[in-house]
Design a protein around this motif. Structure first.
Motif, PDB file in Angstrom:
ATOM      1  N   TYR A  18     -76.965 -11.408   9.493  1.00  0.00           N
ATOM      2  CA  TYR A  18     -77.041 -11.403   8.032  1.00  0.00           C
ATOM      3  C   TYR A  18     -76.837 -12.800   7.453  1.00  0.00           C
ATOM      4  O   TYR A  18     -77.278 -13.087   6.334  1.00  0.00           O
ATOM      5  CB  TYR A  18     -76.029 -10.414   7.452  1.00  0.00           C
ATOM      6  CG  TYR A  18     -76.497  -8.986   7.603  1.00  0.00           C
ATOM      7  CD1 TYR A  18     -77.261  -8.382   6.614  1.00  0.00           C
ATOM      8  CD2 TYR A  18     -76.206  -8.262   8.754  1.00  0.00           C
ATOM      9  CE1 TYR A  18     -77.713  -7.076   6.765  1.00  0.00           C
ATOM     10  CE2 TYR A  18     -76.658  -6.962   8.916  1.00  0.00           C
ATOM     11  CZ  TYR A  18     -77.411  -6.376   7.916  1.00  0.00           C
ATOM     12  OH  TYR A  18     -77.874  -5.092   8.071  1.00  0.00           O
ATOM     13  N   VAL A  19     -76.166 -13.663   8.187  1.00  0.00           N
ATOM     14  CA  VAL A  19     -76.036 -15.050   7.748  1.00  0.00           C
ATOM     15  C   VAL A  19     -77.411 -15.703   7.757  1.00  0.00           C
ATOM     16  O   VAL A  19     -77.777 -16.439   6.833  1.00  0.00           O
ATOM     17  CB  VAL A  19     -75.061 -15.829   8.655  1.00  0.00           C
ATOM     18  CG1 VAL A  19     -74.868 -17.255   8.124  1.00  0.00           C
ATOM     19  CG2 VAL A  19     -73.718 -15.114   8.741  1.00  0.00           C
ATOM     20  N   LEU A  20     -78.191 -15.421   8.801  1.00  0.00           N
ATOM     21  CA  LEU A  20     -79.562 -15.933   8.875  1.00  0.00           C
ATOM     22  C   LEU A  20     -80.438 -15.299   7.802  1.00  0.00           C
ATOM     23  O   LEU A  20     -81.262 -15.972   7.174  1.00  0.00           O
ATOM     24  CB  LEU A  20     -80.151 -15.656  10.261  1.00  0.00           C
ATOM     25  CG  LEU A  20     -79.489 -16.383  11.436  1.00  0.00           C
ATOM     26  CD1 LEU A  20     -80.005 -15.840  12.764  1.00  0.00           C
ATOM     27  CD2 LEU A  20     -79.737 -17.885  11.343  1.00  0.00           C
ATOM     28  N   LEU A  21     -80.249 -14.011   7.590  1.00  0.00           N
ATOM     29  CA  LEU A  21     -81.054 -13.301   6.596  1.00  0.00           C
ATOM     30  C   LEU A  21     -80.829 -13.886   5.202  1.00  0.00           C
ATOM     31  O   LEU A  21     -81.775 -14.124   4.451  1.00  0.00           O
ATOM     32  CB  LEU A  21     -80.705 -11.813   6.603  1.00  0.00           C
ATOM     33  CG  LEU A  21     -81.586 -10.905   5.724  1.00  0.00           C
ATOM     34  CD1 LEU A  21     -83.019 -10.890   6.223  1.00  0.00           C
ATOM     35  CD2 LEU A  21     -81.017  -9.490   5.704  1.00  0.00           C
ATOM     36  N   GLU A  69     -82.591 -17.089   4.314  1.00  0.00           N
ATOM     37  CA  GLU A  69     -84.056 -16.999   4.276  1.00  0.00           C
ATOM     38  C   GLU A  69     -84.682 -17.255   5.641  1.00  0.00           C
ATOM     39  O   GLU A  69     -85.704 -17.925   5.763  1.00  0.00           O
ATOM     40  CB  GLU A  69     -84.635 -17.986   3.242  1.00  0.00           C
ATOM     41  CG  GLU A  69     -84.060 -17.851   1.848  1.00  0.00           C
ATOM     42  CD  GLU A  69     -84.407 -16.513   1.190  1.00  0.00           C
ATOM     43  OE1 GLU A  69     -85.442 -15.930   1.558  1.00  0.00           O
ATOM     44  OE2 GLU A  69     -83.646 -16.057   0.317  1.00  0.00           O
ATOM     45  N   ARG A  70     -84.048 -16.708   6.697  1.00  0.00           N
ATOM     46  CA  ARG A  70     -84.596 -16.827   8.057  1.00  0.00           C
ATOM     47  C   ARG A  70     -84.696 -15.423   8.665  1.00  0.00           C
ATOM     48  O   ARG A  70     -84.023 -15.114   9.658  1.00  0.00           O
ATOM     49  CB  ARG A  70     -83.701 -17.739   8.906  1.00  0.00           C
ATOM     50  CG  ARG A  70     -83.501 -19.123   8.306  1.00  0.00           C
ATOM     51  CD  ARG A  70     -82.471 -19.920   9.076  1.00  0.00           C
ATOM     52  NE  ARG A  70     -83.036 -20.482  10.288  1.00  0.00           N
ATOM     53  CZ  ARG A  70     -83.208 -21.781  10.505  1.00  0.00           C
ATOM     54  NH1 ARG A  70     -82.901 -22.659   9.575  1.00  0.00           N
ATOM     55  NH2 ARG A  70     -83.691 -22.208  11.644  1.00  0.00           N
ATOM     56  N   PRO A  71     -85.506 -14.545   8.077  1.00  0.00           N
ATOM     57  CA  PRO A  71     -85.554 -13.153   8.515  1.00  0.00           C
ATOM     58  C   PRO A  71     -86.051 -12.946   9.941  1.00  0.00           C
ATOM     59  O   PRO A  71     -85.571 -12.047  10.642  1.00  0.00           O
ATOM     60  CB  PRO A  71     -86.489 -12.487   7.496  1.00  0.00           C
ATOM     61  CG  PRO A  71     -87.321 -13.600   6.952  1.00  0.00           C
ATOM     62  CD  PRO A  71     -86.416 -14.793   6.941  1.00  0.00           C
ATOM     63  N   SER A  72     -86.976 -13.747  10.395  1.00  0.00           N
ATOM     64  CA  SER A  72     -87.502 -13.576  11.757  1.00  0.00           C
ATOM     65  C   SER A  72     -86.421 -13.863  12.793  1.00  0.00           C
ATOM     66  O   SER A  72     -86.284 -13.127  13.786  1.00  0.00           O
ATOM     67  CB  SER A  72     -88.703 -14.498  11.984  1.00  0.00           C
ATOM     68  OG  SER A  72     -89.776 -14.148  11.127  1.00  0.00           O
ATOM     69  N   GLU A  73     -85.643 -14.914  12.561  1.00  0.00           N
ATOM     70  CA  GLU A  73     -84.560 -15.229  13.494  1.00  0.00           C
ATOM     71  C   GLU A  73     -83.457 -14.182  13.412  1.00  0.00           C
ATOM     72  O   GLU A  73     -82.810 -13.861  14.415  1.00  0.00           O
ATOM     73  CB  GLU A  73     -84.003 -16.624  13.183  1.00  0.00           C
ATOM     74  CG  GLU A  73     -84.977 -17.732  13.570  1.00  0.00           C
ATOM     75  CD  GLU A  73     -84.897 -18.927  12.641  1.00  0.00           C
ATOM     76  OE1 GLU A  73     -85.041 -18.730  11.420  1.00  0.00           O
ATOM     77  OE2 GLU A  73     -84.701 -20.038  13.141  1.00  0.00           O
ATOM     78  N   ALA A  74     -83.238 -13.669  12.191  1.00  0.00           N
ATOM     79  CA  ALA A  74     -82.247 -12.605  12.030  1.00  0.00           C
ATOM     80  C   ALA A  74     -82.652 -11.376  12.833  1.00  0.00           C
ATOM     81  O   ALA A  74     -81.826 -10.744  13.504  1.00  0.00           O
ATOM     82  CB  ALA A  74     -82.097 -12.243  10.549  1.00  0.00           C
ATOM     83  N   LEU A  75     -83.930 -11.034  12.778  1.00  0.00           N
ATOM     84  CA  LEU A  75     -84.437  -9.896  13.545  1.00  0.00           C
ATOM     85  C   LEU A  75     -84.252 -10.124  15.039  1.00  0.00           C
ATOM     86  O   LEU A  75     -83.819  -9.215  15.771  1.00  0.00           O
ATOM     87  CB  LEU A  75     -85.919  -9.675  13.217  1.00  0.00           C
ATOM     88  CG  LEU A  75     -86.649  -8.600  14.033  1.00  0.00           C
ATOM     89  CD1 LEU A  75     -85.992  -7.235  13.859  1.00  0.00           C
ATOM     90  CD2 LEU A  75     -88.131  -8.547  13.633  1.00  0.00           C
ATOM     91  N   LEU A 110     -76.939  -0.293  14.782  1.00  0.00           N
ATOM     92  CA  LEU A 110     -77.807  -1.379  15.227  1.00  0.00           C
ATOM     93  C   LEU A 110     -79.273  -1.101  14.895  1.00  0.00           C
ATOM     94  O   LEU A 110     -80.015  -2.010  14.499  1.00  0.00           O
ATOM     95  CB  LEU A 110     -77.645  -1.593  16.734  1.00  0.00           C
ATOM     96  CG  LEU A 110     -76.306  -2.166  17.210  1.00  0.00           C
ATOM     97  CD1 LEU A 110     -76.180  -2.038  18.727  1.00  0.00           C
ATOM     98  CD2 LEU A 110     -76.154  -3.616  16.781  1.00  0.00           C
ATOM     99  N   ALA A 111     -79.678   0.143  15.048  1.00  0.00           N
ATOM    100  CA  ALA A 111     -81.062   0.509  14.718  1.00  0.00           C
ATOM    101  C   ALA A 111     -81.315   0.321  13.225  1.00  0.00           C
ATOM    102  O   ALA A 111     -82.374  -0.184  12.819  1.00  0.00           O
ATOM    103  CB  ALA A 111     -81.334   1.951  15.136  1.00  0.00           C
ATOM    104  N   ALA A 112     -80.352   0.722  12.395  1.00  0.00           N
ATOM    105  CA  ALA A 112     -80.507   0.557  10.951  1.00  0.00           C
ATOM    106  C   ALA A 112     -80.543  -0.929  10.581  1.00  0.00           C
ATOM    107  O   ALA A 112     -81.308  -1.336   9.695  1.00  0.00           O
ATOM    108  CB  ALA A 112     -79.366   1.259  10.223  1.00  0.00           C
ATOM    109  N   ALA A 113     -79.718  -1.737  11.258  1.00  0.00           N
ATOM    110  CA  ALA A 113     -79.729  -3.182  11.007  1.00  0.00           C
ATOM    111  C   ALA A 113     -81.089  -3.774  11.355  1.00  0.00           C
ATOM    112  O   ALA A 113     -81.622  -4.624  10.629  1.00  0.00           O
ATOM    113  CB  ALA A 113     -78.626  -3.869  11.815  1.00  0.00           C
ATOM    114  N   GLU A 114     -81.682  -3.302  12.472  1.00  0.00           N
ATOM    115  CA  GLU A 114     -83.024  -3.783  12.812  1.00  0.00           C
ATOM    116  C   GLU A 114     -84.018  -3.368  11.733  1.00  0.00           C
ATOM    117  O   GLU A 114     -84.919  -4.136  11.372  1.00  0.00           O
ATOM    118  CB  GLU A 114     -83.476  -3.248  14.172  1.00  0.00           C
ATOM    119  CG  GLU A 114     -84.882  -3.710  14.522  1.00  0.00           C
ATOM    120  CD  GLU A 114     -85.296  -3.436  15.961  1.00  0.00           C
ATOM    121  OE1 GLU A 114     -86.519  -3.433  16.217  1.00  0.00           O
ATOM    122  OE2 GLU A 114     -84.409  -3.253  16.822  1.00  0.00           O
TER     123      GLU A 114
END
Length: 375
Positions: free
Chosen positions: A208-211, A214-220, A242-246
Motif C-alpha cells: 500500500y505504500v507503493l500504491l 502511484e506505483r500500482p504495478s509494483e504494488a501488485l 491476501l486475495a482481496a488485497a490483490e
C-alpha cells in the motif's frame, strides 16, 4: 554560569531534551527500573537538574549512565569508588545485553499493541503514532538482547505486528518514508518469528505504500509475492485477505476481470465462522462486511455501477462503530460511485460526512482522497 556535567554531556551527544527523556525512560525499562512518571514531569525536573539547582535522585543515576554512556562521575553524580563503579557497570552491561524473555512479557507487549490498534480505529494515527513508534522501539531493543528460544520467536512476531501497525499509521499520515521503514522492520521481525501468516500480511500491507506512491504495478507484484510464499502454511482467513488485497491492486491497474476474479477468490476463501477476528490473527479484522466494503472500494475504483450496492450494505453494518477511519474511506468510495452515476446530491452528503470523520481521526490519506474527489 558554567554548564553542569549533565547538561554538557547531553549537548555533546546532540540530544534535544525530549530525545534525552525518551532514552532515559528506555534505559530505565531495560534495567528493570521503569520510571512511572510523565514526560512533562521529567522535563520539568531536568531543567532543575541541568541548572544544578536540584540534586538528581539516585534512582535516576543508572538510567542516565546507560542512556548517555557515561560514568556517574562524568555526569556529576556522587562519586563512587572505581571498583564499585566497575561492578555497577558490569551489571548494567549484562542487563542491557541479555534479556530473559518469557511468554507473559510477550503477552503484555501484544496486549499493548492491541490497545493501540483499537484506539487507532477510533482516534486515528495522528494522535497515536508517537506512542506506537515508542512501543515498537521498546520491543526492538528488547529483541536485540533476547536470548534464543521460543520466547524470542514470539517477541519477534510481536515486533512485526507492532511495526506493521505503526507503518500503517505513518501511511495514513502520508508519511511514506516512515511507512516503508516500519514495514521493513516488520518483515525482519516476521522472518525471525518464522510465522508465514504474519510475514505474508506485513509484506502485502507494505504494497500500500507503493500504491499510495502511484506505483500500482509494483504494488501488485509485492502482493503476489506475499501470496506465493509458504501459502499452504498461511491461515485461511489470511489467504482471503491476501486475495482481496490483490483485487485492490488489480483495480488500481484497471484490470476489471482480474479484480473480480481475486475478489471472488477472497470470498470463497473466507472462513464461514462468524466474527471478524481470529485469536491466531489479532491484527486482522476481516468478515463478510469488511469484504463487502473492500469489494465496493475496488469496484468504485473501476467506476463500476454495482459498487453502490456493496458499499451501502457494508455501511449499514459499520457506520457509527469503532472503524471510523474505515467508514471515512467507505463514504469516499460511495461518493465516488454515486458521482459516477450522476447522483451528485447524495455524493456530496457522503463526501461531507467522510470529511468530518477524516477530520476527527486526523487521516491525511482520506483527506487527500476527498480533496481529489471534490476537484
Amino acid at each position: 554560569m558554567e554548564a553542569t556535567p549533565l547538561l554538557r554531556v547531553r549537548q555533546e551527544l546532540g540530544l534535544t531534551k525530549q530525545q534525552a527523556i525518551r532514552k532515559l525512560k528506555r534505559s530505565a525499562e531495560d534495567l528493570g527500573q521503569p520510571l512511572f512518571v510523565t514526560d512533562e514531569s521529567i522535563n520539568r525536573q531536568m531543567r532543575y537538574w541541568e541548572q544544578g539547582s536540584r540534586i538528581v535522585p539516585e534512582q535516576y543515576h543508572a538510567p542516565f549512565c546507560a542512556a548517555y554512556g557515561r560514568s556517574p562521575a562524568e555526569l556529576g553524580f556522587t562519586p563512587i569508588e572505581s571498583s564499585e563503579y566497575a561492578e555497577t557497570s558490569a551489571e548494567i552491561d549484562d542487563r542491557l545485553r541479555f534479556s530473559e524473555v518469557d511468554s507473559s512479557l510477550v503477552e503484555l507487549f501484544e496486549s499493548q499493541t492491541q490497545n493501540f490498534r483499537l484506539l487507532d480505529r477510533r482516534l486515528g494515527a495522528e494522535r497515536l503514532f508517537s506512542q506506537t513508534s515508542s512501543h515498537v522501539h521498546q520491543i526492538e531493543e528488547m529483541l536485540k538482547y533476547a536470548v534464543p528460544g521460543d520466547e524470542r520467536d514470539l517477541l519477534a512476531a510481536a515486533l512485526a505486528e507492532a511495526s506493521a501497525l505503526s507503518g500503517w499509521q505513518a501511511l495514513d499520515m502520508r508519511n511514506v518514508q516512515d511507512a516503508w521503514r516500519m514495514h521493513e522492520l516488520a518483515k525482519t521481525g516476521a522472518r525471525e518469528s518464522e510465522n508465514p501468516s504474519i510475514l505474508a500480511h506485513v509484506t502485502a500491507q507494505q504494497a500500500y505504500v507503493l500504491l499510495d506512491s502511484e506505483r500500482p504495478s509494483e504494488a501488485l507484484s509485492l502482493v503476489q509475492r506475499a501470496r506465493t510464499k509458504d501459502i499452504n502454511r498461511v491461515h485461511p482467513r489470511m489467504r482471503s485477505w491476501l486475495a482481496a488485497a490483490e483485487g485492490e491492486m488489480r483495480a488500481a491497474t484497471g484490470d476489471y476481470a482480474g479484480t473480480h476474479k481475486a475478489l471472488d477468490e477472497a470470498e470463497r476463501l473466507l472462513p464461514k465462522e462468524p466474527g471478524d477476528n481470529d485469536p491466531e490473527l489479532p491484527f486482522l479484522a476481516l468478515n463478510s462486511t469488511h469484504l463487502a466494503r473492500w469489494r465496493g472500494h475496488c469496484l468504485a475504483r473501476l467506476g463500476a455501477d454495482e459498487a453502490v450496492n456493496d458499499l451501502n450494505s457494508a455501511l449499514g453494518d459499520l457506520a457509527g462503530g469503532n472503524f471510523r477511519r474505515a467508514e471515512a474511506g467507505m463514504r469516499v468510495d460511495l461518493a465516488l460511485a454515486l458521482k459516477a452515476r450522476g447522483e451528485e446530491d447524495e455524493a456530496r452528503k457522503h463526501a461531507k460526512r467522510a470529511e468530518e470523520l477524516a477530520g476527527n481521526t486526523g487521516s491525511a490519506r482520506q483527506r487527500a482522497r476527498i480533496e481529489k474527489l471534490q476537484n
